[in-house]
Design a protein around this motif. Structure first.
Motif, PDB file in Angstrom:
ATOM      1  N   ALA A 175       9.879   4.104  -5.410  1.00 52.76           N
ATOM      2  CA  ALA A 175      11.102   4.527  -6.091  1.00 52.76           C
ATOM      3  C   ALA A 175      11.731   5.736  -5.422  1.00 52.76           C
ATOM      4  N   GLU A 176      10.906   6.602  -4.851  1.00 51.86           N
ATOM      5  CA  GLU A 176      11.382   7.778  -4.135  1.00 51.86           C
ATOM      6  C   GLU A 176      10.483   7.997  -2.928  1.00 51.86           C
ATOM      7  N   ARG A 177      11.038   8.622  -1.896  1.00 52.90           N
ATOM      8  CA  ARG A 177      10.241   8.911  -0.701  1.00 52.90           C
ATOM      9  C   ARG A 177       9.726  10.347  -0.719  1.00 52.90           C
ATOM     10  N   GLU A 178      10.476  11.255  -1.331  1.00 52.11           N
ATOM     11  CA  GLU A 178      10.046  12.648  -1.417  1.00 52.11           C
ATOM     12  C   GLU A 178      10.497  13.243  -2.739  1.00 52.11           C
ATOM     13  N   VAL A 179       9.612  14.046  -3.330  1.00 46.58           N
ATOM     14  CA  VAL A 179       9.943  14.797  -4.546  1.00 46.58           C
ATOM     15  C   VAL A 179       9.527  16.239  -4.306  1.00 46.58           C
ATOM     16  N   VAL A 180      10.425  17.181  -4.623  1.00 45.99           N
ATOM     17  CA  VAL A 180      10.160  18.604  -4.460  1.00 45.99           C
ATOM     18  C   VAL A 180      10.164  19.265  -5.827  1.00 45.99           C
ATOM     19  N   PHE A 181       9.067  19.946  -6.149  1.00 46.23           N
ATOM     20  CA  PHE A 181       8.977  20.766  -7.350  1.00 46.23           C
ATOM     21  C   PHE A 181       9.000  22.223  -6.893  1.00 46.23           C
TER      22      PHE A 181
ATOM     23  N   GLY B  32       0.825  -1.201   0.000  1.00 45.93           N
ATOM     24  CA  GLY B  32       0.000   0.000   0.000  1.00 45.93           C
ATOM     25  C   GLY B  32       0.858   1.249   0.000  1.00 45.93           C
ATOM     26  N   ALA B  33       0.219   2.400  -0.191  1.00 49.62           N
ATOM     27  CA  ALA B  33       0.968   3.651  -0.242  1.00 49.62           C
ATOM     28  C   ALA B  33       0.061   4.825   0.089  1.00 49.62           C
ATOM     29  N   ILE B  34       0.666   5.834   0.715  1.00 49.14           N
ATOM     30  CA  ILE B  34       0.008   7.120   0.939  1.00 49.14           C
ATOM     31  C   ILE B  34       0.981   8.193   0.484  1.00 49.14           C
ATOM     32  N   VAL B  35       0.506   9.098  -0.363  1.00 46.52           N
ATOM     33  CA  VAL B  35       1.322  10.218  -0.815  1.00 46.52           C
ATOM     34  C   VAL B  35       0.674  11.498  -0.316  1.00 46.52           C
ATOM     35  N   TYR B  36       1.389  12.197   0.573  1.00 41.05           N
ATOM     36  CA  TYR B  36       0.900  13.453   1.132  1.00 41.05           C
ATOM     37  C   TYR B  36       1.490  14.617   0.339  1.00 41.05           C
ATOM     38  N   VAL B  37       0.643  15.582  -0.008  1.00 39.91           N
ATOM     39  CA  VAL B  37       1.086  16.745  -0.769  1.00 39.91           C
ATOM     40  C   VAL B  37       1.099  17.967   0.136  1.00 39.91           C
ATOM     41  N   SER B  38       2.206  18.692   0.096  1.00 39.59           N
ATOM     42  CA  SER B  38       2.303  19.933   0.855  1.00 39.59           C
ATOM     43  C   SER B  38       2.850  21.027  -0.041  1.00 39.59           C
ATOM     44  N   GLY B  39       2.766  22.260   0.449  1.00 38.52           N
ATOM     45  CA  GLY B  39       3.237  23.391  -0.322  1.00 38.52           C
ATOM     46  C   GLY B  39       4.701  23.688  -0.052  1.00 38.52           C
TER      47      GLY B  39
ATOM     48  N   VAL C 135       5.064   5.402   2.226  1.00 38.19           N
ATOM     49  CA  VAL C 135       4.483   6.710   2.540  1.00 38.19           C
ATOM     50  C   VAL C 135       5.488   7.748   2.076  1.00 38.19           C
ATOM     51  N   GLY C 136       4.990   8.811   1.441  1.00 39.11           N
ATOM     52  CA  GLY C 136       5.924   9.794   0.932  1.00 39.11           C
ATOM     53  C   GLY C 136       5.349  11.191   0.874  1.00 39.11           C
ATOM     54  N   SER C 137       6.212  12.112   0.474  1.00 42.21           N
ATOM     55  CA  SER C 137       5.886  13.539   0.463  1.00 42.21           C
ATOM     56  C   SER C 137       6.140  14.127  -0.908  1.00 42.21           C
ATOM     57  N   LEU C 138       5.142  14.821  -1.440  1.00 42.76           N
ATOM     58  CA  LEU C 138       5.283  15.607  -2.660  1.00 42.76           C
ATOM     59  C   LEU C 138       5.144  17.069  -2.277  1.00 42.76           C
ATOM     60  N   VAL C 139       6.206  17.847  -2.490  1.00 42.69           N
ATOM     61  CA  VAL C 139       6.206  19.273  -2.156  1.00 42.69           C
ATOM     62  C   VAL C 139       6.097  20.052  -3.463  1.00 42.69           C
ATOM     63  N   VAL C 140       5.095  20.916  -3.535  1.00 37.93           N
ATOM     64  CA  VAL C 140       4.804  21.607  -4.784  1.00 37.93           C
ATOM     65  C   VAL C 140       4.919  23.113  -4.603  1.00 37.93           C
ATOM     66  N   GLY C 141       5.765  23.727  -5.401  1.00 38.72           N
ATOM     67  CA  GLY C 141       5.913  25.180  -5.398  1.00 38.72           C
ATOM     68  C   GLY C 141       5.806  25.716  -6.808  1.00 38.72           C
ATOM     69  N   GLY C 142       4.624  26.125  -7.199  1.00 41.95           N
ATOM     70  CA  GLY C 142       4.392  26.639  -8.539  1.00 41.95           C
ATOM     71  C   GLY C 142       2.916  26.584  -8.870  1.00 41.95           C
ATOM     72  N   LEU C 143       2.549  27.241  -9.927  1.00 38.60           N
ATOM     73  CA  LEU C 143       1.165  27.266 -10.378  1.00 38.60           C
ATOM     74  C   LEU C 143       0.895  26.032 -11.226  1.00 38.60           C
ATOM     75  N   ILE C 144      -0.069  25.229 -10.825  1.00 38.85           N
ATOM     76  CA  ILE C 144      -0.337  23.973 -11.508  1.00 38.85           C
ATOM     77  C   ILE C 144      -1.244  24.212 -12.709  1.00 38.85           C
ATOM     78  N   GLU C 145      -0.721  23.862 -13.870  1.00 41.59           N
ATOM     79  CA  GLU C 145      -1.475  24.048 -15.102  1.00 41.59           C
ATOM     80  C   GLU C 145      -2.778  23.252 -15.053  1.00 41.59           C
ATOM     81  N   ARG C 146      -3.810  23.824 -15.579  1.00 41.70           N
ATOM     82  CA  ARG C 146      -5.158  23.248 -15.661  1.00 41.70           C
ATOM     83  C   ARG C 146      -5.886  23.228 -14.329  1.00 41.70           C
ATOM     84  N   GLY C 147      -5.205  23.608 -13.237  1.00 43.91           N
ATOM     85  CA  GLY C 147      -5.868  23.671 -11.941  1.00 43.91           C
ATOM     86  C   GLY C 147      -6.781  24.871 -11.836  1.00 43.91           C
TER      87      GLY C 147
END
Length: 271
Positions: free
Chosen positions: A257-263, A137-144, A182-194
Motif C-alpha cells: 500500500a505504501e513504499r515508505e512511511v516516516v514518523f 514477499g516483502a522486506i521492511v527496513y527500519v531506519s532512524g 520492499v520498503g522503508s519505515l523511518v522512525v523519529g521518536g521514543l517508542i512506547e513500551r520499548g
C-alpha cells in the motif's frame, strides 16, 4: 507444514518488534522472532500463542557472521519459507552516545555502515531469491530519523542510516516487477513500551527520544539531552510514538500500500 504465511521479526523487543509480531499474527501469519538474547523469548511466545499465532524464537546476532543465515534457516525449518521480514535490529549499546559528525572519521563511517547496512544487504541476499521465485514477499527496513533529517550529533550513524534507507528504496524499485514489496519505515521518536522508553521512565529522567529506540541502528537514546542538555521545568514531554501505529505502517508497506512511511515526532517541521 502449515500453509499460513510466515513473518520474520529481526529485532524482537517489547515495543515495536512485538507490536509488529502481534499485528501480523492477527492477520493469520506465523511468527519467527529473532533477538540477541533468548531471556525474554518465553514471554514473547506466550503472548503470541495466547492470541492464536504460531510462533518460534531464535537467539542470534544478525551482525555476527553466520548468525543471520542460521536464524532464517531455523525459522524456516519450523514454519516454512519466510514471506515477510521486518528488519529492525537494535543498537549494540542503546545507552551509548555516538560521536558528533565534526569528529567523525572515515573509519567511523565504515564501522557504522558495517553495523547498519551490511546485515540489510546480507538479508536481501538470503531471502529475496526465494521471494522473487515465488512471485511474492516483502522486506521492511527500519531506519532512524537521521536518514531524512540532518542530526549532526549522531555522527557516523547519520550517513549509515541514510544509506540503509536509500538501499531499501533502490531495492524496492528493482524487486517490484517480481511481485516483491520492499520498503522503508523511518522512525523519529521514543517508542512506547520499548526498552529505552522503559529505561527513561524508570529513571524519571525527562530527556528526548531515540532516533528509533529499539528498532533502528541510530544509537540516540538520549536525543534531547544532546539537543537541550538540561530541559527547563515544565518543558514539553518526550515525543512518544505508539508502536501499534508503527506496526500498522509496517503492514501497509509489506502489503504494497505504501513504499515508505516516516514518523517524525522529534523535528516535525524538518521533513
Amino acid at each position: 507444514m502449515s500453509t499460513s504465511p510466515t513473518l520474520l521479526v529481526l529485532g524482537a523487543g517489547p515495543g515495536l518488534g512485538m507490536s509488529v509480531a502481534r499485528r501480523f499474527g492477527k492477520e493469520g501469519y506465523q511468527v519467527g522472532l529473532v533477538s540477541r538474547s533468548a531471556d525474554r523469548h518465553p514471554g514473547y511466545l506466550d503472548d503470541l500463542r495466547s492470541a492464536g499465532a504460531r510462533a518460534v524464537a531464535v537467539a542470534a546476532d544478525v551482525r555476527r557472521p553466520g548468525d543471520l543465515r542460521r536464524a532464517i534457516n531455523e525459522v524456516a525449518a519450523e514454519l516454512g519459507p519466510v514471506d515477510v521480514v521486518y528488519h529492525g535490529p537494535g543498537a549494540d549499546n542503546p545507552a551509548a552516545a555516538p560521536i558528533g559528525i565534526l569528529d567523525t572519521s572515515a573509519d567511523d563511517v565504515r564501522a557504522a555502515a558495517a553495523q547498519v547496512v551490511d546485515p540489510a544487504v546480507e538479508l536481501a541476499g538470503l531471502v529475496l531469491p526465494g521471494m522473487r521465485e515465488r512471485g511474492s514477499g516483502a522486506i521492511v527496513y527500519v531506519s532512524g530519523l537521521s536518514a531524512v533529517v540532518p542530526l549532526p550529533f549522531l555522527g557516523p550513524f547519520a550517513p549509515a542510516s541514510a544509506a540503509l534507507r536509500t538501499y531499501a528504496l533502490t531495492l524496492a524499485e528493482a524487486a517490484a516487477p517480481d511481485g516483491v514489496h520492499v520498503g522503508s519505515l523511518v522512525v523519529g521518536g521514543l517508542i512506547e513500551r520499548g526498552d529505552i522508553h522503559r529505561m527513561l521512565t524508570a529513571s524519571q529522567t525527562d530527556v528526548g527520544g531515540a532516533d528509533a529506540p529499539e528498532a533502528t541502528l541510530d544509537p540516540a537514546p538520549d536525543l534531547a539531552s544532546d539537543l537541550t542538555s538540561d530541559p527547563a521545568p515544565g518543558s514539553a514531554p518526550v515525543p512518544v510514538l505508539d508502536p501499534d501505529d508503527l506496526a500498522d505502517a509496517v503492514w501497509r508497506i509489506a502489503t504494497g500500500a505504501e513504499r515508505e512511511v516516516v514518523f517524525n515526532a522529534l523535528a516535525p517541521n524538518a521533513v
